[in-house]
Write a protein that holds these residues in place. Structure first.
Motif, PDB file in Angstrom:
ATOM      1  N   CYS A  90      42.150  48.824  20.880  1.00  0.00           N
ATOM      2  CA  CYS A  90      43.086  48.179  21.812  1.00  0.00           C
ATOM      3  C   CYS A  90      43.498  46.825  21.261  1.00  0.00           C
ATOM      4  O   CYS A  90      42.743  46.172  20.552  1.00  0.00           O
ATOM      5  N   THR A  91      44.706  46.393  21.625  1.00  0.00           N
ATOM      6  CA  THR A  91      45.109  45.041  21.258  1.00  0.00           C
ATOM      7  C   THR A  91      44.926  44.169  22.496  1.00  0.00           C
ATOM      8  O   THR A  91      44.997  44.653  23.619  1.00  0.00           O
ATOM      9  N   GLY A  92      44.691  42.881  22.290  1.00  0.00           N
ATOM     10  CA  GLY A  92      44.525  41.979  23.431  1.00  0.00           C
ATOM     11  C   GLY A  92      43.083  41.901  23.876  1.00  0.00           C
ATOM     12  O   GLY A  92      42.195  42.542  23.302  1.00  0.00           O
ATOM     13  N   PRO A  93      42.826  41.109  24.944  1.00  0.00           N
ATOM     14  CA  PRO A  93      41.457  40.891  25.402  1.00  0.00           C
ATOM     15  C   PRO A  93      40.793  42.200  25.819  1.00  0.00           C
ATOM     16  O   PRO A  93      41.412  43.045  26.462  1.00  0.00           O
ATOM     17  N   LYS A  94      39.512  42.333  25.459  1.00  0.00           N
ATOM     18  CA  LYS A  94      38.771  43.541  25.813  1.00  0.00           C
ATOM     19  C   LYS A  94      38.673  43.702  27.328  1.00  0.00           C
ATOM     20  O   LYS A  94      38.613  44.818  27.852  1.00  0.00           O
ATOM     21  N   SER A  95      38.679  42.554  28.055  1.00  0.00           N
ATOM     22  CA  SER A  95      38.474  42.601  29.502  1.00  0.00           C
ATOM     23  C   SER A  95      39.611  43.282  30.252  1.00  0.00           C
ATOM     24  O   SER A  95      39.516  43.514  31.447  1.00  0.00           O
ATOM     25  N   VAL A  96      40.729  43.613  29.562  1.00  0.00           N
ATOM     26  CA  VAL A  96      41.813  44.300  30.274  1.00  0.00           C
ATOM     27  C   VAL A  96      41.858  45.799  29.966  1.00  0.00           C
ATOM     28  O   VAL A  96      42.813  46.483  30.325  1.00  0.00           O
ATOM     29  N   ILE A  97      40.791  46.305  29.344  1.00  0.00           N
ATOM     30  CA  ILE A  97      40.679  47.763  29.194  1.00  0.00           C
ATOM     31  C   ILE A  97      40.363  48.352  30.572  1.00  0.00           C
ATOM     32  O   ILE A  97      39.554  47.810  31.318  1.00  0.00           O
ATOM     33  N   GLU A  98      41.037  49.458  30.914  1.00  0.00           N
ATOM     34  CA  GLU A  98      40.765  50.103  32.212  1.00  0.00           C
ATOM     35  C   GLU A  98      39.420  50.817  32.154  1.00  0.00           C
ATOM     36  O   GLU A  98      39.162  51.610  31.266  1.00  0.00           O
ATOM     37  N   VAL A  99      38.579  50.500  33.133  1.00  0.00           N
ATOM     38  CA  VAL A  99      37.220  51.035  33.145  1.00  0.00           C
ATOM     39  C   VAL A  99      37.123  52.254  34.056  1.00  0.00           C
ATOM     40  O   VAL A  99      36.544  53.270  33.709  1.00  0.00           O
ATOM     41  N   ARG A 100      37.696  52.132  35.244  1.00  0.00           N
ATOM     42  CA  ARG A 100      37.542  53.198  36.230  1.00  0.00           C
ATOM     43  C   ARG A 100      38.592  53.041  37.320  1.00  0.00           C
ATOM     44  O   ARG A 100      38.908  51.921  37.714  1.00  0.00           O
ATOM     45  N   ASP A 101      39.124  54.149  37.801  1.00  0.00           N
ATOM     46  CA  ASP A 101      40.102  54.151  38.906  1.00  0.00           C
ATOM     47  C   ASP A 101      41.264  53.190  38.643  1.00  0.00           C
ATOM     48  O   ASP A 101      41.754  52.517  39.544  1.00  0.00           O
ATOM     49  N   GLY A 102      41.672  53.091  37.372  1.00  0.00           N
ATOM     50  CA  GLY A 102      42.804  52.234  37.026  1.00  0.00           C
ATOM     51  C   GLY A 102      42.494  50.753  37.040  1.00  0.00           C
ATOM     52  O   GLY A 102      43.390  49.925  36.859  1.00  0.00           O
ATOM     53  N   LEU A 103      41.226  50.374  37.240  1.00  0.00           N
ATOM     54  CA  LEU A 103      40.861  48.951  37.303  1.00  0.00           C
ATOM     55  C   LEU A 103      40.228  48.499  35.985  1.00  0.00           C
ATOM     56  O   LEU A 103      39.440  49.228  35.376  1.00  0.00           O
ATOM     57  N   THR A 104      40.576  47.288  35.568  1.00  0.00           N
ATOM     58  CA  THR A 104      40.042  46.739  34.316  1.00  0.00           C
ATOM     59  C   THR A 104      38.724  46.006  34.581  1.00  0.00           C
ATOM     60  O   THR A 104      38.360  45.762  35.730  1.00  0.00           O
ATOM     61  N   PHE A 105      38.035  45.612  33.494  1.00  0.00           N
ATOM     62  CA  PHE A 105      36.828  44.774  33.636  1.00  0.00           C
ATOM     63  C   PHE A 105      37.144  43.554  34.494  1.00  0.00           C
ATOM     64  O   PHE A 105      36.393  43.207  35.402  1.00  0.00           O
ATOM     65  N   LEU A 106      38.279  42.899  34.193  1.00  0.00           N
ATOM     66  CA  LEU A 106      38.629  41.659  34.887  1.00  0.00           C
ATOM     67  C   LEU A 106      38.936  41.913  36.366  1.00  0.00           C
ATOM     68  O   LEU A 106      38.529  41.142  37.237  1.00  0.00           O
ATOM     69  N   ASP A 107      39.632  43.031  36.640  1.00  0.00           N
ATOM     70  CA  ASP A 107      39.898  43.387  38.050  1.00  0.00           C
ATOM     71  C   ASP A 107      38.584  43.508  38.821  1.00  0.00           C
ATOM     72  O   ASP A 107      38.449  43.000  39.935  1.00  0.00           O
ATOM     73  N   LEU A 108      37.613  44.205  38.218  1.00  0.00           N
ATOM     74  CA  LEU A 108      36.335  44.437  38.911  1.00  0.00           C
ATOM     75  C   LEU A 108      35.596  43.122  39.153  1.00  0.00           C
ATOM     76  O   LEU A 108      35.046  42.893  40.231  1.00  0.00           O
ATOM     77  N   ILE A 109      35.622  42.239  38.143  1.00  0.00           N
ATOM     78  CA  ILE A 109      34.951  40.932  38.281  1.00  0.00           C
ATOM     79  C   ILE A 109      35.577  40.159  39.446  1.00  0.00           C
ATOM     80  O   ILE A 109      34.870  39.591  40.299  1.00  0.00           O
ATOM     81  N   VAL A 110      36.908  40.133  39.502  1.00  0.00           N
ATOM     82  CA  VAL A 110      37.605  39.378  40.563  1.00  0.00           C
ATOM     83  C   VAL A 110      37.307  40.004  41.932  1.00  0.00           C
ATOM     84  O   VAL A 110      37.008  39.296  42.900  1.00  0.00           O
ATOM     85  N   ILE A 111      37.343  41.342  42.023  1.00  0.00           N
ATOM     86  CA  ILE A 111      37.081  42.024  43.306  1.00  0.00           C
ATOM     87  C   ILE A 111      35.668  41.686  43.810  1.00  0.00           C
ATOM     88  O   ILE A 111      35.459  41.411  44.997  1.00  0.00           O
ATOM     89  N   GLN A 112      34.694  41.690  42.889  1.00  0.00           N
ATOM     90  CA  GLN A 112      33.307  41.388  43.290  1.00  0.00           C
ATOM     91  C   GLN A 112      33.198  39.991  43.911  1.00  0.00           C
ATOM     92  O   GLN A 112      32.573  39.809  44.955  1.00  0.00           O
ATOM     93  N   ILE A 113      33.818  39.003  43.242  1.00  0.00           N
ATOM     94  CA  ILE A 113      33.704  37.620  43.741  1.00  0.00           C
ATOM     95  C   ILE A 113      34.540  37.449  45.013  1.00  0.00           C
ATOM     96  O   ILE A 113      34.132  36.751  45.946  1.00  0.00           O
ATOM     97  N   GLU A 114      35.697  38.123  45.084  1.00  0.00           N
ATOM     98  CA  GLU A 114      36.521  38.091  46.316  1.00  0.00           C
ATOM     99  C   GLU A 114      35.695  38.558  47.514  1.00  0.00           C
ATOM    100  O   GLU A 114      35.732  37.947  48.585  1.00  0.00           O
ATOM    101  N   ASN A 115      34.961  39.657  47.313  1.00  0.00           N
ATOM    102  CA  ASN A 115      34.168  40.215  48.409  1.00  0.00           C
ATOM    103  C   ASN A 115      33.073  39.253  48.863  1.00  0.00           C
ATOM    104  O   ASN A 115      32.828  39.107  50.059  1.00  0.00           O
ATOM    105  N   LEU A 116      32.425  38.590  47.907  1.00  0.00           N
ATOM    106  CA  LEU A 116      31.398  37.595  48.259  1.00  0.00           C
ATOM    107  C   LEU A 116      32.013  36.453  49.065  1.00  0.00           C
ATOM    108  O   LEU A 116      31.507  36.056  50.104  1.00  0.00           O
TER     109      LEU A 116
END
Length: 456
Positions: free
Chosen positions: A101-127
């Motif tokens: 992939c080109t670009g930051p690794k954190s924007v690779i889609e991991v699951r359900d169309g969400l990237t590493f970064l999406d998941l990190i933000v969702i976790q902290i949003e929920n807290l």
């Protein structure tokens, strides 16, 4: 500069390097000093020396069992108070090049169309939503990922998470034959530079001005983790323990398996807890270091550190440039022996197969392991070079197979998976050269070796 003893030849090398580095206009004075100090330590061999006979196994006081931690406070206002002292920092300097992939690794889609970064933000949003807290997210970028990340984080503008970015240092690559920096020889592109190891996180946090901002907001602890470790979630039990016991530094370790033999470990050394990396191990002891008999735990790279301690140690230049910041400089440094679930890094497409399969589900941005799997360890998965890039990996699966009952999988050659395939036990699919091997939709493969269509 750190005082180190050098031979006259090495001292000359260092002096020439210093002159050439001073002339580099692309980097700051702090970066120049850090780089020269790192090279001086490398030349002196100071970073390597560890006396094997002095190594002792750490006690439970030093490496605390996770199960012995006090439970999280039940009162939500107490939890809010804990969280308001916390900052989450993700190391975001890596590119997705190993996975094509080109670009930051954190924007690779991991699951359900969400990237590493999406998941990190969702976790902290929920807290933050649940407890009314304000846990900010810091991303430490490298010069490789900075521009892309700045654009990407714009999509979280309406989030309840404050996102800060800062850059880690940029060091020149060295030419071995004459020991001079590549950029001083006309190599001005990105290839002439590299971002140093995780030890750079604390000086960079301070030099960016972010550390003082956080301290002025009453923040006390930072939780540092790799952005590709899906198990690195905020843990209130750990945070509570550190605050109660005034521990300035905590490294999460977890029991070692044969897959982790190169990972660093915590030891007791001259009465203090210290990190032991494979690079510091004398050659004759490397096999002992890799065994899971003597060294039973390894470093997950999840760290919890007191922000005031970081400021004190960076100002005193005490941290030097460790590849990973060493606990010996901090007061009451400990390890916590955490469950393996807190270490779920995605380094290759074989890891992506695990987290996209039915072995895990997604809840509130957390990747949660399927209770139906009886074996506590994950299956071992080896995928051939045809699967190395994310795009070709995704193209070869109509859907990710069910692997809840899988022990091991080996795939090599021109293999394509249909939809709804189930894999159980030990499965090996090695296509003969020149054969395109298609696994039909709905196949159930249990303890099978397959080399051609006739084996299906």
């Amino acid at each position: 500069m750190a005082t180190v003893t050098l031979s006259s030849a090495d001292a000359d090398k260092l002096s020439n390097l210093q002159s050439a580095t001073v002339a580099l206009s692309q980097i700051s004075e702090n970066e120049k000093t850090g780089f020269i100090n790192l090279v001086a330590r490398y030349l002196s061999g100071e970073a390597q020396h560890v006396e094997w006979s002095k190594i002792q196994t750490p006690t439970d006081e030093v490496v605390v069992p996770y199960d012995s931690l006090a439970p999280t406070p039940e009162d939500s206002s107490e939890v809010k108070n804990l969280l308001d002292k916390l900052v989450v920092l993700k190391l975001n300097g890596g590119l997705g090049t190993t996975m094509g992939c080109t670009g930051p690794k954190s924007v690779i889609e991991v699951r359900d169309g969400l990237t590493f970064l999406d998941l990190i933000v969702i976790q902290i949003e929920n807290l933050n939503s649940k407890f009314g807290s304000n846990v900010p997210l810091l991303l430490m970028n490298s010069f490789n990922t900075h521009d892309d990340t700045q654009k990407i984080v714009e999509k979280y503008t309406n989030s309840n998470v404050e996102i800060h970015t800062f850059n880690q240092s940029q060091y020149p690559r060295l030419v071995v034959d004459d020991f001079l920096p590549l950029p001083s020889k006309g190599q001005t592109g990105k290839d002439g530079w590299y971002p140093p190891g995780h030890g750079d996180v604390f000086p960079s946090l301070m030099n960016s001005g972010k550390l003082d901002t956080l301290l002025s907001q009453g923040k006390e602890y930072v939780f540092v983790a790799n952005s590709d470790n899906l198990g690195a979630l905020v843990d209130l039990k750990i945070l509570n323990h550190l605050i109660q016991n005034k521990n300035e530094y905590c490294m999460e370790v977890t029991p070692k398996t044969l897959a982790d033999v190169k990972g660093g470990t915590l030891i007791s050394y001259e009465g203090r807890v210290q990190l032991l990396e494979i690079a510091q191990v004398p050659d004759e002891h490397v096999s002992e270091f890799k065994s899971i008999e003597k060294f039973k735990i390894f470093n997950t790279n999840n760290l919890w550190v007191n922000l005031k301690a970081i400021k004190r140690l960076v100002e005193a230049d005490a941290l030097k440039m460790e590849i990973i910041p060493n606990p010996k400089f901090f007061d009451k440094a400990i390890g916590i022996n955490v469950p393996r679930s807190r270490f779920l890094p995605v380094k290759a497409t074989s890891d992506l197969l695990l987290v996209q399969s039915d072995l895990y589900t997604l809840q509130d941005g957390f990747v949660v392991r399927n209770q139906a799997r009886e074996n506590p360890e994950n299956p071992s998965i080896e995928l051939g070079p045809e699967y190395k890039k994310v795009s070709s990996f995704l193209g070869r699966f109509k859907s990710i197979p069910s692997i809840v009952e899988l022990d091991s999988l080996k795939v090599a050659g021109d293999v394509w998976f249909g939809a709804g395939v189930t894999l159980k036990g030990k499965v090996s699919i090695i296509a003969k050269s020149g054969i395109k091997l298609e696994i039909p939709d709905g196949s159930v493969l249990a303890n099978k070796e397959i080399n051609g269509p006739e084996d299906l």
